[in-house]
Design a protein around this motif. Structure first.
Motif, short mmCIF file in Angstrom:
data_model
loop_
_atom_site.label_atom_id
_atom_site.label_comp_id
_atom_site.label_asym_id
_atom_site.label_seq_id
_atom_site.Cartn_x
_atom_site.Cartn_y
_atom_site.Cartn_z
N THR A 1 0.90 -1.18 0.07
CA THR A 1 -0.03 0.05 -0.13
C THR A 1 0.90 1.25 -0.06
O THR A 1 0.59 2.36 -0.57
CB THR A 1 -1.06 0.16 1.32
OG1 THR A 1 -0.13 -0.35 2.30
CG2 THR A 1 -2.21 -0.72 0.99
N ARG A 2 2.13 1.06 0.72
CA ARG A 2 2.94 2.42 0.64
C ARG A 2 3.25 2.55 -0.52
O ARG A 2 3.48 3.63 -0.91
CB ARG A 2 4.15 2.05 1.58
CG ARG A 2 3.99 2.64 2.75
CD ARG A 2 5.37 2.70 3.73
NE ARG A 2 6.53 3.26 3.11
CZ ARG A 2 7.53 3.23 3.64
NH1 ARG A 2 8.02 2.66 4.86
NH2 ARG A 2 8.46 3.99 3.04
N PHE A 3 3.72 1.49 -1.40
CA PHE A 3 4.07 1.65 -2.85
C PHE A 3 3.06 2.28 -3.47
O PHE A 3 3.28 3.36 -4.17
CB PHE A 3 4.34 0.44 -3.56
CG PHE A 3 4.78 0.39 -4.68
CD1 PHE A 3 6.16 1.06 -5.22
CD2 PHE A 3 4.08 -0.01 -5.94
CE1 PHE A 3 6.26 1.06 -6.55
CE2 PHE A 3 4.28 0.06 -7.35
CZ PHE A 3 5.56 0.58 -7.56
N VAL A 4 1.73 1.99 -3.57
CA VAL A 4 0.54 2.34 -4.30
C VAL A 4 0.56 4.03 -3.90
O VAL A 4 0.33 4.85 -4.68
CB VAL A 4 -0.72 1.70 -3.88
CG1 VAL A 4 -1.98 2.41 -4.52
CG2 VAL A 4 -0.27 0.41 -4.50
N HIS B 1 2.68 6.03 -2.42
CA HIS B 1 3.79 6.72 -3.32
C HIS B 1 3.47 7.01 -4.78
O HIS B 1 3.74 8.24 -4.94
CB HIS B 1 4.99 5.79 -3.29
CG HIS B 1 6.12 6.20 -2.22
ND1 HIS B 1 6.64 5.36 -1.29
CD2 HIS B 1 6.74 7.38 -1.93
CE1 HIS B 1 7.14 6.04 -0.52
NE2 HIS B 1 7.59 7.24 -1.01
N ARG B 2 3.10 6.08 -5.59
CA ARG B 2 2.74 6.04 -6.93
C ARG B 2 1.80 7.24 -6.99
O ARG B 2 1.89 8.14 -7.80
CB ARG B 2 2.21 5.00 -7.46
CG ARG B 2 3.50 3.92 -7.55
CD ARG B 2 3.82 4.18 -9.29
NE ARG B 2 5.35 4.56 -9.08
CZ ARG B 2 6.16 4.54 -10.07
NH1 ARG B 2 5.51 4.38 -11.30
NH2 ARG B 2 7.23 4.80 -9.99
N ILE B 3 0.89 7.20 -6.26
CA ILE B 3 -0.57 8.10 -6.11
C ILE B 3 0.22 9.69 -6.08
O ILE B 3 -0.16 10.69 -6.89
CB ILE B 3 -1.54 7.91 -5.47
CG1 ILE B 3 -2.24 6.41 -5.79
CG2 ILE B 3 -2.52 8.94 -5.37
CD1 ILE B 3 -3.26 5.90 -5.28
N PHE C 1 3.06 10.57 -6.32
CA PHE C 1 4.10 11.04 -7.33
C PHE C 1 3.24 11.58 -8.66
O PHE C 1 3.68 12.76 -9.13
CB PHE C 1 4.86 9.87 -8.01
CG PHE C 1 5.65 10.21 -8.89
CD1 PHE C 1 6.83 10.87 -8.77
CD2 PHE C 1 5.45 9.64 -10.20
CE1 PHE C 1 7.71 11.22 -9.75
CE2 PHE C 1 6.32 10.03 -11.28
CZ PHE C 1 7.47 10.57 -11.17
N TYR C 2 2.05 10.75 -9.06
CA TYR C 2 1.42 11.13 -10.03
C TYR C 2 0.66 12.55 -10.14
O TYR C 2 0.35 13.33 -11.05
CB TYR C 2 0.40 10.38 -10.61
CG TYR C 2 1.14 9.13 -11.45
CD1 TYR C 2 2.02 9.61 -12.59
CD2 TYR C 2 1.46 7.69 -10.93
CE1 TYR C 2 3.00 8.48 -13.21
CE2 TYR C 2 2.28 6.93 -11.74
CZ TYR C 2 2.89 7.22 -12.69
OH TYR C 2 3.78 6.20 -13.50
#
Ligand code: ATP
Ligand code: MG
Lengths: 272, 356
Positions: free
Chosen positions: A2-5, A7-9, A11-12
């Motif tokens: 979830t942390r990765f997700v 992060h991605r969100i 970032f975008y």
């Protein structure tokens, strides 16, 4: 995970905000000229041609774009021609103090076309009767851009092998023939880069033409844009937006043309 | 009419490197002349000074009877092939070959016809529309040759023309180049650091060492009678045996073995003087049976040269090499006898050849 997700969100979202920052003005530029009563907001255009008609009625608008083309092309041609010859000589001939000379020129050039030398430049132009003359302006702009152009060209020249020229020399080619037949074709991407750079510089230059040209008929687009006000002293968005669009089209066309013809591309480290 | 003559040619680079030191050399018309020497000895400098790409510090360059020392490269009527060929990357083969004619203001149709002619002669007819980047190394080399031929210059200068080719192609190009030069009959100077190449191709050759010419002669002369120990050590695919010795009456004592005085030095040696005895491994007859007047030792190394073997004998601590035909090679540790050929062995005194 979830942390990765997250992060991605994050970032975008950041990227989107940054993009919007640059995209909104462009959207405005694309839409406002076709909108009946443009404001500072980006709106869906109603595709009217009124703004263009109004602009064409302005006695100086189209002429000023032509003036811009003249100034930019004239300067670019002179800058490329002189920079090529000077850079070739500087690259190939051993001169004592060559590097010092180059750096001094570079330093001075930022002053010459800069605000600091405004008054003496003006006086010089008056004395030489170059005031209110497009040729005079082209010469002064050329002088300002040349040092940096020579500096950049010298880099291109330094990286071409000498044996091509020596080979031509043994066949009896004169220095000018060597430049024309061998050097210029080899540094063509450099010529294109400097030509485009010079055009972009002149196209956006406001101060010099404003200072040295008094006849409105001779003023380039950058100066004319400054005159597009309503009677009330407000910025005339109708004209400004339309003029802005026309003003940017030639530069975009030039980039497309040059990149297609001379292939100065973005040489990224990305494999396609 | 197009002999090349160098008189006291000197070149000092800025910074003080003396690359050529008062060099005298005459290359007759039509000769294929090789400049050979180790890296940094001044071969390229000499070639470039002949071409006019470097200005001589002293001395004179005379080409075809005309003093061209102060003349620009283009006015010397010479043509040069560079080590990297220097083909113009933005021109196709035709334009490259025709470039010298373009400089001479020959009409386009004439020079294209001439380029096609020369190209066909060098087997380039199918490649005339390609750019140099689309050619193999050997093809590029032939384009460079064709371009030089199209100039119809008085003399050709080649700087290591074969060094960019792989070993196999180099042999082919060597034969090709030699044949071409003999057909054209143009005075040609070529630089190489490969002694085999110089021996194989040249009519005459010069061996250089740090700005001096150490010997000039035909390949046979230079190979059989090197004028000094430098040339002796440099020429030959296997280096010459150079053995310290002392003259004892009518024999020479080398590593405690008594050898006969070579024919070339007969009657020229003083009793008791120190000399260097030189013999090529190829002229050093090997035998497994005892032989009078030979070098005796134990076999320490055996190297395969293909059709022959290079055998190293340990003669009282001094290594001595001999070439042995295949099928006769000894085993390691065998006792062996090496008998130098008296008509081929040489004596050096103070590094210089002793001869009448
Ligand atoms: N432009 C230069 N400036 C100063 N010294 C130079 C220059 N070119 C060559 N030299 C020096 O002159 C000497 C001869 O150089 P040259 O290039 O003629 O050697 P070469 O025999 O061609 O060697 P190689 O077989 O490695 O090509 C060398 O010591 C070199 O360092
Ligand atoms: Mg060299």
């Amino acid at each position: 995970m979830t942390r990765f997700v997250l992060h991605r969100i994050g970032f975008y979202v950041l990227v989107a905000v940054l993009l919007a920052f640059f995209a909104v003005p462009l959207l405005w530029l694309a839409s406002a000229p076709f909108t009946s009563d443009p404001t500072y907001q980006v709106r869906m255009p109603d595709f009217t041609a009124d703004n263009f008609r109004a602009l064409f009625d302005n006695p100086y608008a189209l002429g000023s774009l032509w003036n811009s083309v003249l100034l930019a092309a004239g300067t670019a041609v002179l800058v490329v021609a002189f920079a090529t010859l000077a850079a070739y000589a500087l690259s190939r001939v051993r001169l004592p103090g060559r590097d010092a000379l180059l750096y001094t020129l570079l330093l001075l050039s930022s002053i010459i076309t800069g605000t600091a030398a405004m008054v003496p430049l003006f006086q010089l132009a008056v004395e030489l009767q170059l005031i209110d003359s497009q040729l005079g302006l082209i010469l002064i702009l050329t002088g300002g851009l040349l040092p940096a152009a020579i500096f950049m060209m010298k880099d291109f020249m330094d990286s071409t092998p000498k044996s091509y020229e020596e080979s031509a020399r043994v066949f009896g080619a004169t220095p000018l023939q060597i430049v024309r037949h061998v050097v210029v074709p080899l540094v063509r991407p450099g010529l294109a880069t400097i030509g485009v750079w010079a055009v972009a510089n002149v196209w956006g230059n406001f101060l010099m033409p404003y200072l040295l040209l008094s006849d409105v008929e001779k003023q380039p687009g950058a100066v004319i844009m400054y005159t597009l006000y309503t009677e009330g002293g407000q910025a005339n968005l109708q004209l400004l937006a339309t003029f802005g669009l026309l003003y940017s089209v030639p530069v975009v066309l030039m980039y497309l043309f040059v990149s297609k013809k001379y292939g100065f591309r973005f040489h990224g480290g990305i494999k396609r | 009419m197009s002999a090349i003559e160098l008189r006291g040619l000197t070149k000092v680079y800025p910074g003080g490197v003396k690359a050529l030191d008062s060099l005298d050399l005459t290359i007759p018309d039509g000769e294929f002349f090789a400049l050979l020497g180790p890296s940094g000895c001044g071969k390229t400098t000499l070639l470039r000074t002949i071409a006019g790409l470097e200005t001589a510090t002293g001395g004179a360059v005379v080409i075809g009877g005309r003093d061209v020392t102060g003349v620009q490269p283009g006015g010397r009527d010479i043509a040069m092939v560079f080590q990297d060929y220097a083909l113009f990357p933005h021109m196709d083969v035709t334009d490259n070959i025709a470039y010298p004619l373009r400089i001479k203001k020959v009409a386009r149709s004439t020079r294209e016809q001439k380029a096609a002619e020369v190209g066909a002669r060098l087997g380039l007819d199918k490649l005339m529309d390609r750019r140099p980047g689309q050619l193999s190394g050997g093809q590029q080399q032939r384009v460079a040759l064709a371009r030089v031929m199209a100039t119809q210059a008085q003399a050709f200068l080649f700087d290591e023309p074969l060094s960019n080719l792989d070993a196999r192609l180099r042999l082919e190009a060597r034969t090709f180049l030699k044949k071409l030069q003999h057909e054209l009959g143009v005075t040609t100077v070529f630089v190489t650091h490969d002694q085999a190449e110089a021996l194989a191709m040249a009519d005459r050759m010069a061996v250089m060492e740090s700005g001096h010419i150490r010997q000039i002669g035909t390949p046979a002369e230079v190979f059989q009678r090197p004028a000094n120990t430098f040339v002796a050590g440099f020429i030959g695919s296997t280096p010459m045996n150079l053995l310290d010795g002392v003259v004892r009456g009518d024999t020479v004592e080398v590593a405690d073995c008594k050898l006969a005085v070579p024919q070339s030095a007969e009657g020229l040696l003083r009793d008791g003087e120190k000399i260097v005895y030189g013999v090529r491994p190829e002229y050093n007859g090997y035998s497994a049976e005892p032989v009078d007047g030979s070098l005796v030792g134990k076999v320490s190394i055996v190297e395969n040269l293909g059709a022959s073997y290079l055998v190293t004998l340990d003669v009282n601590g001094v290594p001595v090499q001999a070439v042995v035909p295949e099928g006769h090679e000894p085993a390691l540790g065998d006792e062996g006898y090496a008998l130098p050929r008296r008509d081929r062995a040489l004596i050096y005194r103070d590094g210089e050849l002793v001869s009448a």
